[in-house]
Design a protein around this motif. Structure first.
Motif, PDB file in Angstrom:
ATOM      1  N   ASN A 171       0.650  -1.283  -0.041  1.00  0.00           N
ATOM      2  CA  ASN A 171       0.125   0.094   0.183  1.00  0.00           C
ATOM      3  C   ASN A 171       0.880   1.294  -0.063  1.00  0.00           C
ATOM      4  OD1 ASN A 171      -2.386  -1.688  -0.092  1.00  0.00           O
ATOM      5  ND2 ASN A 171      -2.415  -1.403   2.394  1.00  0.00           N
ATOM      6  N   ILE A 172       2.120   1.235   0.559  1.00  0.00           N
ATOM      7  CA  ILE A 172       2.760   2.304   0.765  1.00  0.00           C
ATOM      8  C   ILE A 172       3.335   2.755  -0.852  1.00  0.00           C
ATOM      9  CG2 ILE A 172       4.953   1.144   1.393  1.00  0.00           C
ATOM     10  CD1 ILE A 172       5.538   3.450   3.135  1.00  0.00           C
ATOM     11  N   SER A 173       3.486   4.151  -0.934  1.00  0.00           N
ATOM     12  CA  SER A 173       4.111   4.644  -1.799  1.00  0.00           C
ATOM     13  C   SER A 173       5.405   5.271  -1.864  1.00  0.00           C
ATOM     14  CB  SER A 173       3.346   5.332  -2.889  1.00  0.00           C
ATOM     15  OG  SER A 173       2.135   4.656  -3.387  1.00  0.00           O
ATOM     16  N   SER A 174       6.314   5.381  -2.707  1.00  0.00           N
ATOM     17  CA  SER A 174       7.427   6.134  -2.609  1.00  0.00           C
ATOM     18  C   SER A 174       7.030   7.532  -2.841  1.00  0.00           C
ATOM     19  CB  SER A 174       8.641   5.718  -3.633  1.00  0.00           C
ATOM     20  OG  SER A 174       9.832   6.612  -3.348  1.00  0.00           O
ATOM     21  N   ILE A 175       8.036   8.539  -2.817  1.00  0.00           N
ATOM     22  CA  ILE A 175       7.900   9.925  -3.023  1.00  0.00           C
ATOM     23  C   ILE A 175       8.444  10.464  -4.064  1.00  0.00           C
ATOM     24  CG2 ILE A 175       7.323  10.610  -0.664  1.00  0.00           C
ATOM     25  CD1 ILE A 175      10.290  11.578  -0.412  1.00  0.00           C
ATOM     26  N   SER A 176       8.107  11.509  -4.912  1.00  0.00           N
ATOM     27  CA  SER A 176       8.763  11.764  -6.265  1.00  0.00           C
ATOM     28  C   SER A 176       9.598  13.090  -5.719  1.00  0.00           C
ATOM     29  CB  SER A 176       7.544  12.460  -7.147  1.00  0.00           C
ATOM     30  OG  SER A 176       8.201  13.189  -8.078  1.00  0.00           O
ATOM     31  N   LEU A 177      10.688  13.185  -6.348  1.00  0.00           N
ATOM     32  CA  LEU A 177      11.645  14.415  -5.911  1.00  0.00           C
ATOM     33  C   LEU A 177      11.814  15.476  -7.124  1.00  0.00           C
ATOM     34  CD1 LEU A 177      14.924  12.334  -4.317  1.00  0.00           C
ATOM     35  CD2 LEU A 177      12.584  13.159  -3.557  1.00  0.00           C
ATOM     36  N   ARG A 178      10.725  15.374  -8.044  1.00  0.00           N
ATOM     37  CA  ARG A 178      11.120  16.235  -9.256  1.00  0.00           C
ATOM     38  C   ARG A 178      10.094  17.374  -9.300  1.00  0.00           C
ATOM     39  NH1 ARG A 178       8.788  12.913 -14.992  1.00  0.00           N
ATOM     40  NH2 ARG A 178       6.546  13.040 -14.311  1.00  0.00           N
ATOM     41  N   ARG A 179      10.489  18.161 -10.145  1.00  0.00           N
ATOM     42  CA  ARG A 179       9.714  19.686 -10.081  1.00  0.00           C
ATOM     43  C   ARG A 179       9.825  19.863 -11.469  1.00  0.00           C
ATOM     44  NH1 ARG A 179      10.448  24.839  -9.413  1.00  0.00           N
ATOM     45  NH2 ARG A 179      12.527  24.592  -8.632  1.00  0.00           N
ATOM     46  N   ALA A 180       8.858  20.517 -12.229  1.00  0.00           N
ATOM     47  CA  ALA A 180       8.944  21.231 -13.656  1.00  0.00           C
ATOM     48  C   ALA A 180       9.147  20.054 -14.603  1.00  0.00           C
ATOM     49  CB  ALA A 180       9.880  22.371 -13.496  1.00  0.00           C
ATOM     50  N   GLY A 181       8.813  18.846 -14.613  1.00  0.00           N
ATOM     51  CA  GLY A 181       8.838  17.935 -15.510  1.00  0.00           C
ATOM     52  C   GLY A 181      10.263  17.025 -15.591  1.00  0.00           C
ATOM     53  N   GLY A 182      10.813  17.407 -14.302  1.00  0.00           N
ATOM     54  CA  GLY A 182      11.971  16.648 -14.118  1.00  0.00           C
ATOM     55  C   GLY A 182      13.292  17.815 -14.402  1.00  0.00           C
ATOM     56  N   ALA A 183      12.787  18.964 -14.400  1.00  0.00           N
ATOM     57  CA  ALA A 183      14.156  20.078 -14.730  1.00  0.00           C
ATOM     58  C   ALA A 183      14.706  20.327 -13.377  1.00  0.00           C
ATOM     59  CB  ALA A 183      13.641  21.321 -15.152  1.00  0.00           C
ATOM     60  N   TYR A 184      14.043  20.175 -12.220  1.00  0.00           N
ATOM     61  CA  TYR A 184      14.260  20.757 -11.136  1.00  0.00           C
ATOM     62  C   TYR A 184      13.847  19.370  -9.978  1.00  0.00           C
ATOM     63  CZ  TYR A 184      14.665  25.046 -13.085  1.00  0.00           C
ATOM     64  OH  TYR A 184      14.751  26.235 -14.164  1.00  0.00           O
ATOM     65  N   THR A 185      14.471  19.620  -8.708  1.00  0.00           N
ATOM     66  CA  THR A 185      14.194  18.760  -7.759  1.00  0.00           C
ATOM     67  C   THR A 185      13.010  19.713  -6.952  1.00  0.00           C
ATOM     68  OG1 THR A 185      15.905  19.689  -6.512  1.00  0.00           O
ATOM     69  CG2 THR A 185      16.568  17.630  -7.475  1.00  0.00           C
ATOM     70  N   ASN A 186      12.499  19.065  -6.183  1.00  0.00           N
ATOM     71  CA  ASN A 186      11.410  19.659  -5.252  1.00  0.00           C
ATOM     72  C   ASN A 186      11.653  19.593  -4.068  1.00  0.00           C
ATOM     73  OD1 ASN A 186      10.628  17.044  -4.197  1.00  0.00           O
ATOM     74  ND2 ASN A 186       8.888  16.659  -5.801  1.00  0.00           N
ATOM     75  N   ASP A 187      10.816  20.009  -2.983  1.00  0.00           N
ATOM     76  CA  ASP A 187      11.211  20.040  -1.557  1.00  0.00           C
ATOM     77  C   ASP A 187      11.477  18.881  -0.801  1.00  0.00           C
ATOM     78  OD1 ASP A 187      10.839  22.907  -1.813  1.00  0.00           O
ATOM     79  OD2 ASP A 187       8.828  23.029  -1.115  1.00  0.00           O
ATOM     80  N   ASN A 188      11.056  17.850  -1.594  1.00  0.00           N
ATOM     81  CA  ASN A 188      11.318  16.223  -1.115  1.00  0.00           C
ATOM     82  C   ASN A 188      12.771  15.991  -1.132  1.00  0.00           C
ATOM     83  OD1 ASN A 188       8.764  15.719  -0.231  1.00  0.00           O
ATOM     84  ND2 ASN A 188       7.986  14.870  -2.203  1.00  0.00           N
ATOM     85  N   TRP A 189      13.894  16.732  -1.651  1.00  0.00           N
ATOM     86  CA  TRP A 189      14.971  16.393  -2.068  1.00  0.00           C
ATOM     87  C   TRP A 189      15.874  16.739  -0.700  1.00  0.00           C
ATOM     88  CZ3 TRP A 189      18.277  14.209  -5.677  1.00  0.00           C
ATOM     89  CH2 TRP A 189      19.757  14.590  -5.382  1.00  0.00           C
ATOM     90  N   THR A 190      16.751  16.029  -0.322  1.00  0.00           N
ATOM     91  CA  THR A 190      17.724  16.215   0.704  1.00  0.00           C
ATOM     92  C   THR A 190      19.022  15.836   0.533  1.00  0.00           C
ATOM     93  OG1 THR A 190      17.534  13.847   1.669  1.00  0.00           O
ATOM     94  CG2 THR A 190      15.722  15.497   2.419  1.00  0.00           C
ATOM     95  N   ARG A 191      19.999  16.521   1.054  1.00  0.00           N
ATOM     96  CA  ARG A 191      21.286  16.093   1.017  1.00  0.00           C
ATOM     97  C   ARG A 191      21.450  14.732   1.016  1.00  0.00           C
ATOM     98  NH1 ARG A 191      25.884  18.472  -1.055  1.00  0.00           N
ATOM     99  NH2 ARG A 191      27.902  17.379  -0.579  1.00  0.00           N
ATOM    100  N   GLN A 192      21.051  13.972   2.014  1.00  0.00           N
ATOM    101  CA  GLN A 192      20.893  12.683   2.173  1.00  0.00           C
ATOM    102  C   GLN A 192      20.772  11.894   0.989  1.00  0.00           C
ATOM    103  OE1 GLN A 192      19.428  14.655   4.281  1.00  0.00           O
ATOM    104  NE2 GLN A 192      21.112  14.543   5.895  1.00  0.00           N
ATOM    105  N   HIS A 193      19.717  12.220  -0.033  1.00  0.00           N
ATOM    106  CA  HIS A 193      19.717  11.503  -1.208  1.00  0.00           C
ATOM    107  C   HIS A 193      20.791  11.415  -2.082  1.00  0.00           C
ATOM    108  CE1 HIS A 193      15.278  12.324  -0.429  1.00  0.00           C
ATOM    109  NE2 HIS A 193      15.295  11.239  -0.828  1.00  0.00           N
ATOM    110  N   GLN A 194      21.698  12.696  -2.066  1.00  0.00           N
ATOM    111  CA  GLN A 194      22.807  12.834  -2.987  1.00  0.00           C
ATOM    112  C   GLN A 194      23.755  11.789  -2.256  1.00  0.00           C
ATOM    113  OE1 GLN A 194      24.094  16.633  -4.310  1.00  0.00           O
ATOM    114  NE2 GLN A 194      26.266  16.301  -3.628  1.00  0.00           N
ATOM    115  N   GLU A 195      24.119  11.817  -0.662  1.00  0.00           N
ATOM    116  CA  GLU A 195      24.883  11.018  -0.272  1.00  0.00           C
ATOM    117  C   GLU A 195      24.687   9.528  -0.344  1.00  0.00           C
ATOM    118  OE1 GLU A 195      27.689  12.301   0.771  1.00  0.00           O
ATOM    119  OE2 GLU A 195      27.060  14.051   0.421  1.00  0.00           O
TER     120      GLU A 195
END
Length: 316
Positions: A171-195
């Protein structure tokens, strides 16, 4: 002389029978060993059954030594290993799909990456999406790749708990990290994703990591020090609910076909070009009214897979 001729004929018949029995035993044993002789090649090349339902309905791996045959989007997996549904620092998601199988090298990689992810603030480890089917091969739904047990989807959702029930994982879903069709990241992005993606890219077993273009550009802008790992971060369509890790063929594994390595350099300029095309798309090409209609993609048949996949499929 007649008696001698009779004896010679009997000896020849006995030798011929022994040879045929030996040949049959040799061929039938290939279903349980990792060595697949050329004897199966003619069978595979004349087998025009669609491969997707044959591999998609196999509930368990083949009883063979672990091996990846073919390429990421046209192959199969012998002797697949199962990623445990729950581990100290991971949980496999969507268990009903039965796609938590892979080459042992992939299973070891996922477990290793999950331990690194668990060191990040706010991450208990990893939620792991699709790996491969028990015997690899074309999937019933979704991916074109993930066929040889060397691909893994890692959810973008940082795990807050690792005691999800089987039903919760459906039932649980992941979260999207994109904004503007994938041109930018959204507010869900964290430095931890990059690491976490950086840790994956720095593993020498990894060939490339697929993620949406805006994420690649952001990592390019924020990376400091050694930037060599950015070469493996490849922008691709989708890939905003998860990032996709692809391993190289393990050393010494015959029959496994690597993808060509990424172009030299960090790839940041190309990613920025992609982002620019999202924000300012070029005008559509004029439609040719006389152009033939596109033909539907032909399904992958057993004949089009590596010959070893016939033995993988038939193995008990």
């Amino acid at each position: 002389m007649p008696n001698l001729l009779f004896i010679q004929k009997m000896k020849f018949s006995s030798l011929l029978a022994a040879f045929l029995i030996s040949s049959c035993m040799s061929t039938s044993s290939e279903g349980s060993n990792n060595d697949v002789s050329e004897a199966v090649a003619p069978v595979a090349k004349s087998d025009f059954r669609e491969a997707k339902p044959l591999f998609g309905h196999k509930p368990l791996p083949s009883k063979q030594s672990a091996a990846s045959f073919g390429s990421y989007a046209k192959g199969c997996l012998a002797g697949g290993e199962r990623l445990a549904e729950t581990g100290p620092t991971w949980q496999a998601m969507r268990l009903s799909r039965n796609r938590n199988w892979g080459h042992p090298e992939l299973i070891d990689f996922v477990e290793s990456l999950s331990r690194k992810a668990a060191q990040q603030e706010g991450w208990e480890g990893l939620y792991v999406g699709d790996l491969s089917q028990p015997r690899g091969g074309p999937m019933l739904t979704g991916h074109a790749s993930h066929q040889i047990g060397l691909d893994a989807d890692i959810w973008m959702l940082p795990p807050q708990r690792l005691d999800l029930t089987a039903q919760e994982r459906e039932n649980i879903s992941s979260i999207s990290l994109r904004r503007a069709g994938g041109a930018y990241t959204n507010d869900n992005w964290t430095r931890q994703h990059q690491e976490v993606m950086k840790a994956a890219a720095e593993d020498p077993r990894v060939a490339r990591i697929f993620v949406f273009p805006g994420a690649k550009v952001r990592m390019c802008n924020e990376a400091t020090g050694d930037r060599a790992w950015l070469n493996k971060i490849r922008p691709w369509y989708g890939h905003h609910y998860h990032f996709h890790v692809r391993l190289k063929c393990p050393d010494g594994l015959k029959g496994c076909v690597d993808q060509a390595p990424p172009p030299a350099g960090d790839g940041c300029d190309a990613a920025q070009t992609w982002v620019d095309s999202i924000l300012n798309p070029p005008p559509p090409k004029p439609r040719d009214p006389n152009a033939p209609k596109p033909q539907p993609k032909r399904p992958i048949t057993m004949a089009s897979l590596p010959a070893q996949c016939s033995a993988v499929l038939s193995s008990q």
